[in-house]
Design an enzyme around this catalytic site. Structure first.
Site, PDB file in Angstrom:
ATOM      1  CB  THR A  73     -29.421  -9.555  -5.222  1.00  0.00           C
ATOM      2  OG1 THR A  73     -29.792 -10.380  -6.322  1.00  0.00           O
ATOM      3  CG2 THR A  73     -28.589 -10.351  -4.240  1.00  0.00           C
ATOM      4  NE  ARG A 157     -26.241  -7.988  -5.427  1.00  0.00           N
ATOM      5  CZ  ARG A 157     -25.456  -8.260  -6.472  1.00  0.00           C
ATOM      6  NH1 ARG A 157     -24.149  -8.003  -6.395  1.00  0.00           N
ATOM      7  NH2 ARG A 157     -25.949  -8.775  -7.584  1.00  0.00           N
TER       8      ARG A 157
HETATM    9 ZN    ZN Z   1     -30.962 -11.948  -6.355  1.00  0.00          ZN
HETATM   10 ZN    ZN Z   2     -30.528 -11.343 -10.326  1.00  0.00          ZN
END
Ligand code: ZN
Ligand code: ZN
Length: 538
Positions: A73, A157
């Site tokens: 991510t 994030r």
């Molecule tokens: Zn992700």
């Molecule tokens: Zn993930």
């Protein structure tokens, strides 16, 4: 003669207009863990005004990919918004072993900051580990910091990395309270509109009636049966089946479980609308950026896997959220006055056990077992000692102190590990730091490993697992590799500066932002690449 002069004057006039016409708002949408083929698979069940409308009015890239190994991510969001890869922006994982601190670090954790909107540590975050600016910083600088950049997501994030260093705000969910919070990096206290939003207790309101399918459950013919052996169980559940009693599940765990439900995306849609209204995004001539990352798709993906009814239901509901968001943008900012893109930070493989049961090559790698195997190989060759500092994100970090004290060279370490991994099932390539620093033979996977490897932060060796292998359980899914099931993501561009069309040309995720920069006539972020998706531009 006079006529041709007139035509030339008109042509020049229209060129100068099109080079200067700018949207008042740029909207970036990341759908966390979205596979490109979901668009095809769920097409018949989508509404007319969500994904279908974006594709109808915008430009669809059918062959867009993440162009580095380590498809997590944080690198995904950092790469999309900076137009670069971990080799340059330094976000090499969600967390990684920090060579200087000699410990694991989290991509956006910042001990020097304090939480805003919660007493928990959930707000002690900032983009300080990012090495380059994003399009958020470009948009801020472009208007001498009059235009705004705001990032929102359930995940810290997913909000922080896109919005940039000079962002006006980034907001994410504190899973202990269910509130949207931020960090002292951005502000000392929450804006009134965010406090008011939190007072509404949306997570509780949205979870109140539990989670049942949007359509009658027998209509989900594009997915496996509801009670399949390939799904993980939410707290309090004995089978992975509808309906989900969300209030009970949240009580037994935390608001993280609310995020696994599709209503996490509903909440983000509502929060995005409040941001647009209260921050007056797109309201004046100073261009703004709103970066939204829909997280529930990923949280549910890990839990249930790509073939589940739960995932299909999550996408059908996301389609409706997108439809309301587009309508709101049309009404407030004006259709054609904003530029928008939708993509994903990574995709995900099918559940390994489901593939194995069909005879398709797949499986899991036990990271701890692999680390112990490499330690043993070094112990056997060099004698018992603490040779390895970390093995994480498919990167191995040697313990230089041990190598020095025992009179061994790092090169000796490389050859022991290479030889040992020849006999370890499921590893197709092993690279040393030197391999990655020198020109590699041209091959898609060596290039992706190189793009994911950062000189200042990455390990002494990097490994690539066989296609189909993931570091996870047999139920649910994960993402990390440089294979198509992790790299193939959707990309739709739409709005001011973007042509209508579709293309199957290969596109890298790092080309999105440079393309948007051309469409909106601003500078490129410092380290972004400059290859653009030409067919999508006027
Ligand atoms: Zn992700
Ligand atoms: Zn993930």
């Amino acid at each position: 003669m006079r006529k041709s002069f007139l035509l030339l004057a008109i042509a020049l006039y229209s060129i100068s207009i099109s080079a200067q016409e700018k949207p008042t708002l740029v909207v970036g949408i990341v759908v966390d863990q979205m596979r490109m083929d979901y668009i095809y698979r769920y097409w018949e069940k989508f509404s007319e005004n969500g994904f279908k409308r974006m594709i109808r009015d915008g430009f669809l890239c059918k062959n867009a990919h993440i162009n580095y190994a380590g498809t997590y991510t944080a690198p995904g969001h950092a790469s999309i918004y900076s137009g670069s890869t971990p080799m340059t922006h330094g976000i090499i994982g969600n967390d990684w072993f920090d060579k200087k601190e000699n410990q694991m670090v989290y991509c956006v954790y910042d001990s020097t900051q304090t939480s805003v909107g919660t007493k928990a540590d959930a707000g002690k975050m900032s983009p300080h580990r990012m090495l380059v600016p994003t399009i958020g910083d470009v948009i801020r600088t472009n208007s001498v910091f009059k235009g705004k950049s705001i990032g929102i997501s359930l995940k810290d994030r997913g909000a922080i990395l896109p919005a940039g260093f000079s962002a006006n705000g980034a907001y994410w969910m504190d899973y202990t309270s269910g509130d949207m919070v931020t960090s002292s990096y951005y502000m000392e206290k929450l804006p009134v509109w965010v406090s008011n939003f939190n007072k509404q207790k949306w997570p509780d309101k949205l979870a109140k009636n539990g989670w049942s399918t949007l359509l009658a459950i027998e209509k989900y013919v594009e997915s496996s049966e509801d009670n399949s052996p390939y799904e993980r169980l939410m707290d309090t559940k004995e089978t992975p089946t509808f309906p989900y009693d969300l209030p009970a599940i949240i009580k037994a765990s935390s608001y993280y479980s609310f995020g696994i439900s599709p209503f996490g995306n509903t909440l983000l849609g509502k929060f995005a609308e409040q941001a647009i209204i209260n921050e007056d995004l797109g309201g004046d001539e100073n261009m703004d950026l709103l970066a939204i990352s829909f997280s529930s798709t990923d949280m549910a993906g890990h839990m249930f896997g790509p073939q589940s009814i739960e995932i299909q239901d999550t996408y059908l509901r996301l389609d409706l959220e997108l439809s309301s968001l587009l309508k709101m943008l049309d009404d407030r900012v004006g259709s054609g006055n904003y530029t928008l893109f939708l993509t994903a930070d990574h995709a995900a493989p099918s559940v390994p056990q489901l593939l194995i049961d069909q005879g398709i090559p797949s499986g899991t790698v036990d990271r701890k077992d692999l680390r112990a195997y490499m330690e043993k190989a070094l112990d056997t060759s060099f004698g018992d000692a603490d040779w390895i500092r970390s093995y994480y994100n498919q990167e191995l970090f040697f313990n230089y102190k041990t190598f020095d004290a025992q009179g061994k060279s790092i090169e000796d370490g490389y050859s022991v590990i290479r030889k040992a991994l020849d006999d370890y099932d499921g590893i197709v390539s092993v690279y040393s730091k030197e391999d990655l620093q020198h020109p590699l033979p041209h091959n898609k996977f060596t290039q992706l490993t190189r793009n994911g490897w950062n000189q200042m932060r990455s390990g002494d060796m990097a490994v690539q697992y066989s296609p189909g292998l993931i570091e996870y359980y047999n139920k649910g899914t994960d993402h990390e590799s440089s294979y198509n099931y992790d790299t193939h993501i959707p990309l739709i561009l739409m709005g001011k500066g973007i042509k209508n069309g579709v293309s199957s040309d290969p596109v890298d995720v790092s080309q999105i932002v440079p393309t948007v920069c051309m469409a909106i006539s601003v500078a490129l972020p410092d380290a972004s690449e400059h290859r653009v998706i030409k067919k999508a531009l006027h």
